[in-house]
Design a protein around this motif. Sequence first.
Motif, PDB file in Angstrom:
ATOM      1  N   PRO A  31       0.826  -1.219   0.000  1.00  0.00           N
ATOM      2  CA  PRO A  31       0.000   0.000   0.000  1.00  0.00           C
ATOM      3  C   PRO A  31       0.853   1.259   0.000  1.00  0.00           C
ATOM      4  O   PRO A  31       1.877   1.338   0.683  1.00  0.00           O
ATOM      5  N   LEU A  32       0.414   2.267  -0.770  1.00  0.00           N
ATOM      6  CA  LEU A  32       1.170   3.510  -0.862  1.00  0.00           C
ATOM      7  C   LEU A  32       1.205   4.251   0.465  1.00  0.00           C
ATOM      8  O   LEU A  32       2.134   5.025   0.712  1.00  0.00           O
ATOM      9  N   VAL A  33       0.196   4.033   1.304  1.00  0.00           N
ATOM     10  CA  VAL A  33       0.178   4.691   2.614  1.00  0.00           C
ATOM     11  C   VAL A  33       1.441   4.354   3.397  1.00  0.00           C
ATOM     12  O   VAL A  33       2.045   5.220   4.040  1.00  0.00           O
ATOM     13  N   MET A 128     -11.322   1.132  14.705  1.00  0.00           N
ATOM     14  CA  MET A 128     -11.565   1.508  13.317  1.00  0.00           C
ATOM     15  C   MET A 128     -10.614   0.793  12.365  1.00  0.00           C
ATOM     16  O   MET A 128      -9.416   1.065  12.358  1.00  0.00           O
ATOM     17  N   SER A 129     -11.137  -0.107  11.564  1.00  0.00           N
ATOM     18  CA  SER A 129     -10.339  -0.734  10.518  1.00  0.00           C
ATOM     19  C   SER A 129     -10.147   0.255   9.374  1.00  0.00           C
ATOM     20  O   SER A 129     -10.873   1.240   9.255  1.00  0.00           O
ATOM     21  N   SER A 130      -9.187  -0.021   8.520  1.00  0.00           N
ATOM     22  CA  SER A 130      -8.826   0.911   7.451  1.00  0.00           C
ATOM     23  C   SER A 130      -9.594   0.590   6.170  1.00  0.00           C
ATOM     24  O   SER A 130      -9.373  -0.458   5.547  1.00  0.00           O
ATOM     25  N   THR A 131     -10.477   1.498   5.762  1.00  0.00           N
ATOM     26  CA  THR A 131     -11.214   1.328   4.509  1.00  0.00           C
ATOM     27  C   THR A 131     -10.263   1.306   3.325  1.00  0.00           C
ATOM     28  O   THR A 131     -10.402   0.478   2.409  1.00  0.00           O
ATOM     29  N   THR A 132      -9.289   2.213   3.314  1.00  0.00           N
ATOM     30  CA  THR A 132      -8.348   2.323   2.191  1.00  0.00           C
ATOM     31  C   THR A 132      -7.549   1.042   2.011  1.00  0.00           C
ATOM     32  O   THR A 132      -7.422   0.520   0.900  1.00  0.00           O
ATOM     33  N   ILE A 133      -7.007   0.527   3.102  1.00  0.00           N
ATOM     34  CA  ILE A 133      -6.138  -0.649   3.025  1.00  0.00           C
ATOM     35  C   ILE A 133      -6.937  -1.890   2.639  1.00  0.00           C
ATOM     36  O   ILE A 133      -6.505  -2.696   1.806  1.00  0.00           O
ATOM     37  N   ILE A 134      -8.123  -2.063   3.224  1.00  0.00           N
ATOM     38  CA  ILE A 134      -8.939  -3.243   2.917  1.00  0.00           C
ATOM     39  C   ILE A 134      -9.396  -3.218   1.459  1.00  0.00           C
ATOM     40  O   ILE A 134      -9.352  -4.234   0.758  1.00  0.00           O
ATOM     41  N   TYR A 135      -9.841  -2.048   0.991  1.00  0.00           N
ATOM     42  CA  TYR A 135     -10.281  -1.933  -0.406  1.00  0.00           C
ATOM     43  C   TYR A 135      -9.132  -2.261  -1.347  1.00  0.00           C
ATOM     44  O   TYR A 135      -9.310  -2.964  -2.349  1.00  0.00           O
ATOM     45  N   LYS A 136      -7.924  -1.754  -1.029  1.00  0.00           N
ATOM     46  CA  LYS A 136      -6.753  -2.024  -1.861  1.00  0.00           C
ATOM     47  C   LYS A 136      -6.415  -3.510  -1.849  1.00  0.00           C
ATOM     48  O   LYS A 136      -6.090  -4.093  -2.897  1.00  0.00           O
ATOM     49  N   ALA A 137      -6.504  -4.139  -0.686  1.00  0.00           N
ATOM     50  CA  ALA A 137      -6.203  -5.572  -0.594  1.00  0.00           C
ATOM     51  C   ALA A 137      -7.209  -6.390  -1.402  1.00  0.00           C
ATOM     52  O   ALA A 137      -6.823  -7.316  -2.128  1.00  0.00           O
ATOM     53  N   PHE A 138      -8.490  -6.070  -1.299  1.00  0.00           N
ATOM     54  CA  PHE A 138      -9.510  -6.778  -2.081  1.00  0.00           C
ATOM     55  C   PHE A 138      -9.254  -6.615  -3.577  1.00  0.00           C
ATOM     56  O   PHE A 138      -9.400  -7.561  -4.358  1.00  0.00           O
ATOM     57  N   ASP A 139      -8.880  -5.410  -3.973  1.00  0.00           N
ATOM     58  CA  ASP A 139      -8.628  -5.135  -5.395  1.00  0.00           C
ATOM     59  C   ASP A 139      -7.419  -5.926  -5.889  1.00  0.00           C
ATOM     60  O   ASP A 139      -7.461  -6.546  -6.952  1.00  0.00           O
ATOM     61  N   ASP A 140      -6.332  -5.899  -5.122  1.00  0.00           N
ATOM     62  CA  ASP A 140      -5.114  -6.609  -5.525  1.00  0.00           C
ATOM     63  C   ASP A 140      -5.323  -8.118  -5.574  1.00  0.00           C
ATOM     64  O   ASP A 140      -4.738  -8.815  -6.410  1.00  0.00           O
ATOM     65  N   MET A 141      -6.163  -8.638  -4.674  1.00  0.00           N
ATOM     66  CA  MET A 141      -6.377 -10.083  -4.591  1.00  0.00           C
ATOM     67  C   MET A 141      -7.542 -10.561  -5.455  1.00  0.00           C
ATOM     68  O   MET A 141      -7.867 -11.753  -5.469  1.00  0.00           O
ATOM     69  N   GLY A 142      -8.184  -9.622  -6.189  1.00  0.00           N
ATOM     70  CA  GLY A 142      -9.289  -9.996  -7.065  1.00  0.00           C
ATOM     71  C   GLY A 142     -10.526 -10.456  -6.322  1.00  0.00           C
ATOM     72  O   GLY A 142     -11.272 -11.308  -6.811  1.00  0.00           O
ATOM     73  N   SER A 334     -10.704 -10.133   7.543  1.00  0.00           N
ATOM     74  CA  SER A 334     -10.321  -9.078   6.599  1.00  0.00           C
ATOM     75  C   SER A 334     -10.117  -7.733   7.290  1.00  0.00           C
ATOM     76  O   SER A 334      -9.418  -6.863   6.761  1.00  0.00           O
ATOM     77  N   MET A 335     -10.728  -7.554   8.456  1.00  0.00           N
ATOM     78  CA  MET A 335     -10.718  -6.245   9.115  1.00  0.00           C
ATOM     79  C   MET A 335      -9.647  -6.128  10.195  1.00  0.00           C
ATOM     80  O   MET A 335      -9.671  -5.184  10.995  1.00  0.00           O
ATOM     81  N   ALA A 336      -8.686  -7.037  10.201  1.00  0.00           N
ATOM     82  CA  ALA A 336      -7.687  -7.078  11.275  1.00  0.00           C
ATOM     83  C   ALA A 336      -6.524  -6.136  10.998  1.00  0.00           C
ATOM     84  O   ALA A 336      -5.385  -6.561  10.786  1.00  0.00           O
ATOM     85  N   GLN A 337      -6.801  -4.838  10.985  1.00  0.00           N
ATOM     86  CA  GLN A 337      -5.746  -3.827  10.865  1.00  0.00           C
ATOM     87  C   GLN A 337      -6.315  -2.466  11.249  1.00  0.00           C
ATOM     88  O   GLN A 337      -7.521  -2.292  11.381  1.00  0.00           O
ATOM     89  N   ILE A 338      -5.418  -1.502  11.479  1.00  0.00           N
ATOM     90  CA  ILE A 338      -5.809  -0.114  11.691  1.00  0.00           C
ATOM     91  C   ILE A 338      -5.087   0.724  10.652  1.00  0.00           C
ATOM     92  O   ILE A 338      -4.060   0.307  10.107  1.00  0.00           O
ATOM     93  N   GLY A 339      -5.635   1.924  10.368  1.00  0.00           N
ATOM     94  CA  GLY A 339      -5.041   2.730   9.312  1.00  0.00           C
ATOM     95  C   GLY A 339      -5.248   4.210   9.512  1.00  0.00           C
ATOM     96  O   GLY A 339      -4.954   4.755  10.581  1.00  0.00           O
ATOM     97  N   GLU A 340      -5.827   4.857   8.477  1.00  0.00           N
ATOM     98  CA  GLU A 340      -5.863   6.321   8.438  1.00  0.00           C
ATOM     99  C   GLU A 340      -6.583   6.960   9.615  1.00  0.00           C
ATOM    100  O   GLU A 340      -6.140   7.994  10.140  1.00  0.00           O
ATOM    101  N   SER A 367       0.175  -0.122  12.848  1.00  0.00           N
ATOM    102  CA  SER A 367      -0.532  -0.018  11.575  1.00  0.00           C
ATOM    103  C   SER A 367       0.282  -0.620  10.438  1.00  0.00           C
ATOM    104  O   SER A 367      -0.261  -1.329   9.574  1.00  0.00           O
ATOM    105  N   VAL A 368       1.577  -0.354  10.436  1.00  0.00           N
ATOM    106  CA  VAL A 368       2.451  -0.917   9.387  1.00  0.00           C
ATOM    107  C   VAL A 368       2.441  -2.443   9.449  1.00  0.00           C
ATOM    108  O   VAL A 368       2.312  -3.128   8.421  1.00  0.00           O
ATOM    109  N   ILE A 369       2.567  -2.986  10.649  1.00  0.00           N
ATOM    110  CA  ILE A 369       2.604  -4.450  10.802  1.00  0.00           C
ATOM    111  C   ILE A 369       1.280  -5.075  10.375  1.00  0.00           C
ATOM    112  O   ILE A 369       1.251  -6.037   9.606  1.00  0.00           O
ATOM    113  N   THR A 370       0.165  -4.525  10.867  1.00  0.00           N
ATOM    114  CA  THR A 370      -1.143  -5.119  10.548  1.00  0.00           C
ATOM    115  C   THR A 370      -1.494  -4.928   9.079  1.00  0.00           C
ATOM    116  O   THR A 370      -2.161  -5.782   8.486  1.00  0.00           O
TER     117      THR A 370
END
Length: 754
Positions: A31-33, A128-142, A334-340, A367-370
């Motif tokens: 992720p670019l973040v 709060m899970s990260s919407t940006t990171i989860i959306y990016k992961a779903f997109d990358d993983m199809g 899928s929601m096991a992380q924190i972000g923005e 956040s980086v690790i998760t």
Amino acid sequence: MDNIPSLVQDLALILVTAGVVTLIFKKLKQPLVLGYIMAGFIVSPNFPLTVSVVDHENIETWANIGVMFLLFTLGLDFSFKKILKMGMAPIIAALTIVFSMMMIGVTVSRLFGWSQMNGMFLAGMLAMSSTTIIYKAFDDMGLKQQQFASLVMSVLILEDILAIVMMVILGALAGGDAADGGKMLQSILSIGYFIIIWFVVGLFLVPTFLRRVRPLMNDEVLMIVALGMCCFMAVLSTKVGFSSAFGAFVMGSILAETVEAKKIEKVVAPVKDLFGAIFFVSVGMLVDAQIIVEQWLTILVITLAILLGQSIFGTFGFMLSGQPLKTAMRCGFSMAQIGEFAFIIASLGLSLGVLGDFMYPVVVTVSVITTFLTPYMIRFAVPVYGFIEKKLPASWIQHINRISNIAPSGRGSAEGYWKPLLRQMAVNTIIYSCLSGAIVVFSQTFLHPILRMLMPPSLEMWADILLGIVTILLMSPFLRAMVIKKNKSEEFHALWLASRNNRPPLIFTIILRIVIAMNFVFYVCYSLTEFNKAILICVALAIVVLMIMSRSLKASSIKMERLFIQNLRSKDYAERAKGTKRPLFEGRLLDHDIHIATVDVPQNSVWAGKTLRELNLGSRFGVHVSSIIRGYQKINIPSGSDTVFPLDQLNVIGSDEQLANLNASLQSEVVPEELDLQGKDMQLKRFGITPESPFVGKSLITSQLREKYNCMFVGLEEDEDKLLNITPFYTFQPADIIWVVGEEDDIKRLAEDI
């Protein structure tokens, strides 16, 4: 201009470093973040091996602007109507997850002996899970087209709303000495009042304004207008005691209901990306490697708390919302992380001086690790489910999968109308009360001083009377609608005819709303005059009765309501016209383990130009194409002879596995990028036909200039300034001069033969 301001130097350093680092992270498919955070650490004083940023205050200001624009674009992607249509399932899941993770955050805080305020902010960050990171992961993983992914995104929308509310509450509590329940309730009520007022007023004014000026709008003007509205609401939000980010989110959510929402989101994206990047770089600048080393145990405990907490309580929350165990586990893992939002809440705590300095580097590291572990957690869900399925008795699994949150509607009889009628009456009363209250505040705060200033002291009483008349006139459409609305509805009529026992409570609802309306009129009169209370009550009753009986007031009230409904539904009308509105039967497919998804045809897809019969998607993937969306055109139930074009959107019906295989094939079957661009350069060349040329005596057709040499004939030179456009049957003669266009290698081959 020899001395460049430090701000420009810092900006150059930040953007150059961020550009290099994000290119590396893009290559590593991260992720670019995370790249922005790493760039911030590199340009910070905590990394002594490189040049550091000089003017921290200006960078912090730009970062705050970045937060504001981030939440503005988040609001653009949010819809109150979408939340209302979701039903209770995602609400139950979101509330369960947020509450559970907040309890985990408080527990961890007490485990380390931190202060109460540190614990509250940690609870907010962990929830709060990260919407940006989860959306990016779903997109990358199809996985974007799969059913569980849409469930996760629905819950994330609600979490974003709760995060906004939590930021306001934490900001309010941080200003006091204690986090008492009364103060928290007051903050929540203030937030609700602010949202209702500005959402209703905004939906009444903003879409109408944009509709009127639409002919004058291009992309540049639209961007300026949208950002101007964002900044205006941000300033207004700070004036009434909230954060600028909250105001920006509210304006984004208002614009999300307009026809221009998608276009606004597109034109403001570069601005959001720029300032958002600066914000995340500023996050990385606060990372201190020494603190990370010292707090390694804290980082480990918080990371495990997020991974285990979201996996367990996330799964439990989705199960409570009615999902089977396998789907619930895929959602929860899928929601096991924190972000923005964790960064934004941490920044808020630091700016208010209530958060320990050690907390920011800890949260960023977690956040980086998760974030790094997110794709692995998503993949890990299915094997864990397989392990549990083997260990638990089959009857337990079946019982868990039967959990459902679906309740009967209660509309089968007339008595079932009570719930929707009372709910609608309550909503109308709350909204119209908020609007009337806002008018009273506006009149007393702004109009009253103006009237007192314009009129002499001897006429002070008349100034108060005039203010009262103006205030009541402004409130009258809303007070009348509060009393009258729903009294002639289908529900009210059915209950009235169903039983005589229903009539007293129905009459009571009318009387109650009349009393509420009278209270507003009474308050205005009482605050501006010195008459007896009994007289004022009679005056208030008489005024409300006149409002109810007034035909002109009825007409204006209906006109305002119709305009509001038109603005509220304008986006739906536009989506129907463009063919992008989701079909009504979509929800019924979920009962049969299939659903409808939208896949985009890439611009360089090899599928482009082929018919559906040639693609044979049914046999290859087991899916059905229900419609093709092409610009403003929608082709429903396309036939086998319909052709797929680049950038088409296909509405496809199938199972998760079928849709995943289809999307993977669609994204991989593309024309490779042409790297040798220099060899593709077109050249215009002049050739003379010699007597020995094989072209002599041949026509333009028989020479096979296009087929054999891949070149195009431009014209026959008649003189130095004129080219003739000959017929395909013209026969070339010696001394003819022709002009030809082609690629460099093809021109060389032609030159050798001609």
